[in-house]
Motif scaffolding. Structure first.
Motif, PDB file in Angstrom:
ATOM      1  N   LYS A   1       0.640  -1.402   0.033  1.00  0.00           N
ATOM      2  CA  LYS A   1      -0.212  -0.037  -0.283  1.00  0.00           C
ATOM      3  C   LYS A   1       0.927   1.031  -0.136  1.00  0.00           C
ATOM      4  N   GLN A   2       1.921   1.293   1.024  1.00  0.00           N
ATOM      5  CA  GLN A   2       2.627   2.168   1.047  1.00  0.00           C
ATOM      6  C   GLN A   2       3.870   1.886  -0.375  1.00  0.00           C
ATOM      7  N   ASP A   3       3.543   1.457  -1.237  1.00  0.00           N
ATOM      8  CA  ASP A   3       4.708   0.733  -2.718  1.00  0.00           C
ATOM      9  C   ASP A   3       5.991   1.277  -2.005  1.00  0.00           C
ATOM     10  N   ALA A   4       6.498   0.675  -1.101  1.00  0.00           N
ATOM     11  CA  ALA A   4       7.606   0.742   0.127  1.00  0.00           C
ATOM     12  C   ALA A   4       8.599  -0.130  -0.231  1.00  0.00           C
ATOM     13  N   PHE A   5       8.210  -0.445  -1.278  1.00  0.00           N
ATOM     14  CA  PHE A   5      10.162  -1.201  -2.190  1.00  0.00           C
ATOM     15  C   PHE A   5      10.121  -0.582  -3.694  1.00  0.00           C
ATOM     16  N   ASN A   6      12.182  -1.246  -3.770  1.00  0.00           N
ATOM     17  CA  ASN A   6      11.998  -0.749  -4.746  1.00  0.00           C
ATOM     18  C   ASN A   6      12.019  -2.034  -5.783  1.00  0.00           C
ATOM     19  N   GLU A   7      11.989  -2.056  -7.007  1.00  0.00           N
ATOM     20  CA  GLU A   7      12.458  -2.815  -7.686  1.00  0.00           C
ATOM     21  C   GLU A   7      13.444  -3.878  -7.420  1.00  0.00           C
ATOM     22  N   TRP A   8      13.222  -5.576  -7.900  1.00  0.00           N
ATOM     23  CA  TRP A   8      14.091  -6.788  -7.457  1.00  0.00           C
ATOM     24  C   TRP A   8      14.290  -6.191  -5.263  1.00  0.00           C
ATOM     25  N   GLY A   9      13.576  -6.471  -5.093  1.00  0.00           N
ATOM     26  CA  GLY A   9      13.458  -5.716  -3.524  1.00  0.00           C
ATOM     27  C   GLY A   9      13.550  -7.661  -3.064  1.00  0.00           C
ATOM     28  N   SER A  10      13.696  -7.694  -1.557  1.00  0.00           N
ATOM     29  CA  SER A  10      13.399  -9.328  -1.854  1.00  0.00           C
ATOM     30  C   SER A  10      13.605  -9.325   0.431  1.00  0.00           C
TER      31      SER A  10
ATOM     32  N   LYS B   1       5.762  -5.333  -8.647  1.00  0.00           N
ATOM     33  CA  LYS B   1       7.651  -4.655  -8.135  1.00  0.00           C
ATOM     34  C   LYS B   1       8.616  -5.881  -9.081  1.00  0.00           C
ATOM     35  N   LYS B   2       8.552  -6.920  -9.138  1.00  0.00           N
ATOM     36  CA  LYS B   2       9.989  -7.986  -9.434  1.00  0.00           C
ATOM     37  C   LYS B   2      10.181  -7.973  -7.652  1.00  0.00           C
ATOM     38  N   VAL B   3       9.743  -7.976  -7.019  1.00  0.00           N
ATOM     39  CA  VAL B   3      10.092  -7.875  -5.601  1.00  0.00           C
ATOM     40  C   VAL B   3       9.792  -9.902  -4.987  1.00  0.00           C
ATOM     41  N   ARG B   4      11.208 -10.532  -4.510  1.00  0.00           N
ATOM     42  CA  ARG B   4      11.031 -11.344  -4.308  1.00  0.00           C
ATOM     43  C   ARG B   4      10.256 -12.216  -2.540  1.00  0.00           C
ATOM     44  N   VAL B   5      10.103 -12.879  -2.572  1.00  0.00           N
ATOM     45  CA  VAL B   5       9.984 -13.213  -1.095  1.00  0.00           C
ATOM     46  C   VAL B   5       9.941 -14.873  -0.907  1.00  0.00           C
TER      47      VAL B   5
END
Ligand code: NAI
Length: 276
Positions: free
Chosen positions: A135-144, A185-189
């Motif tokens: 919701k806060q769009d808190a991640f950069n792309e390619w975050g982890s 966001k290309k964020v991995r989990v």
């Protein structure tokens, strides 16, 4: 041996209670690898003030947050971005607690209100963190994002009681949110399934010493120590693992794929011999 693997990266590290905590080691390694981050824990867990030592050592501000409270998590994620001067590259979820384990309840007598608290603290908190971050769009792309799990998610370990179900849910949330954040966001989990480790949470489980020794004797490499778990977390926060997502990654010295080991055969044979 630091290699600047996290140079320029910023994040949030939860769960550093004392020097034994896995999160404590992750913070030290992340600092050595050039990351900047905010430390967080439940306000109650900070009353001994041990986290202040880590904060000074890593030059990391502390933002208290109960991980079951969306409101407190909103303040955490907004505060972290403000203090670190931008969006986040990594988050460590290193949070687990079962009131049923604390009170010594066995699997057949679980208190259901406490069961719900176990799930809320140990599993839903990951969903809440990621929903707030989204919701806060808190991640950069390619975050982890990395959360810590245990093999009781796949196998029955009765003394682990309701944490067994909490870990199964945690791993499932990591997969579902990994799919969502990957697209968005290309964020991995990912989750890391760690060997038994002598920390406050670990040693609180009844029979811990026995299953620590059992796992150690079963695993060809022995139990993975907390420091090695921290190394694995760093690799997952780094750019070297950008396409690893939605996985439950075993970090257990080979325990999960071992049937039986010579050490266990020896132990059982010795016990059988003693009975004859
Ligand atoms: P620990 O006791 O040092 O860390 C657990 C942390 O959870 C503490 O810092 C505690 O304050 C925090 N916490 C509890 N309730 C919270 C809440 N409402 N809000 C925010 N934080 C809260 O123990 P450890 O072992 O470092 O645990 C970290 C993670 O590793 C946990 O998820 C645990 O289940 C997992 N793990 C531990 C293993 C072990 O044998 N120690 C094995 C496999 C996984």
């Amino acid at each position: 041996m630091a290699n600047n693997l996290l140079a320029g990266k910023v994040g949030i590290i939860s769960g550093a209670l004392n020097e034994k905590s896995i999160a404590w080691k992750v913070a030290q390694r992340a600092h050595a690898e050039g990351a900047r981050f905010v430390l967080t824990n439940a306000p109650l867990a900070m009353r001994m003030g041990e986290i202040n030592k880590l904060s000074e050592e890593c030059n990391a501000p502390i933002i208290p947050a109960d991980a079951t409270s969306t409101e407190e998590l909103e303040k955490l994620f907004a505060g972290a971005q403000e203090q670190l001067g931008g969006k986040l590259d990594f988050v460590l979820h290193s949070i687990g607690m079962s009131p049923n384990i604390r009170k010594g309840k066995h699997y057949g007598e679980l208190n259901y209100q406490w069961f719900q608290q176990t799930i809320d603290i140990s599993a839903l908190s990951l969903h809440k963190m990621l929903a707030v971050a989204e919701k806060q769009d808190a991640f950069n792309e390619w975050g982890s994002v990395v959360a810590l799990s245990y093999i009781a998610a796949q196998r029955a370990f009765l003394d682990y009681t309701d944490m067994t179900q909490a870990k199964a849910m945690l791993e499932s949330i990591a997969r579902s949110y990994g799919q969502r954040l990957g697209k968005l966001k290309k964020v991995r989990v990912n989750t890391i399934s760690q060997s038994p480790t002598k920390t406050t949470a670990g040693t609180g489980i009844s029979g811990f010493d026995a299953f620590y020794e059992f796992a150690d004797k079963m695993s060809p490499l022995g139990n993975a120590p907390a420091e090695a778990c921290a190394d694995y977390c760093i690799s997952l926060f780094s750019d070297l693992t950008r396409y690893v997502t939605m996985q439950n990654l075993m970090h257990d010295g080979g325990f999960s794929t071992t049937g039986i080991s010579a050490e266990i055969v020896e132990l059982v044979s010795a016990a059988a011999g003693a009975q004859e």
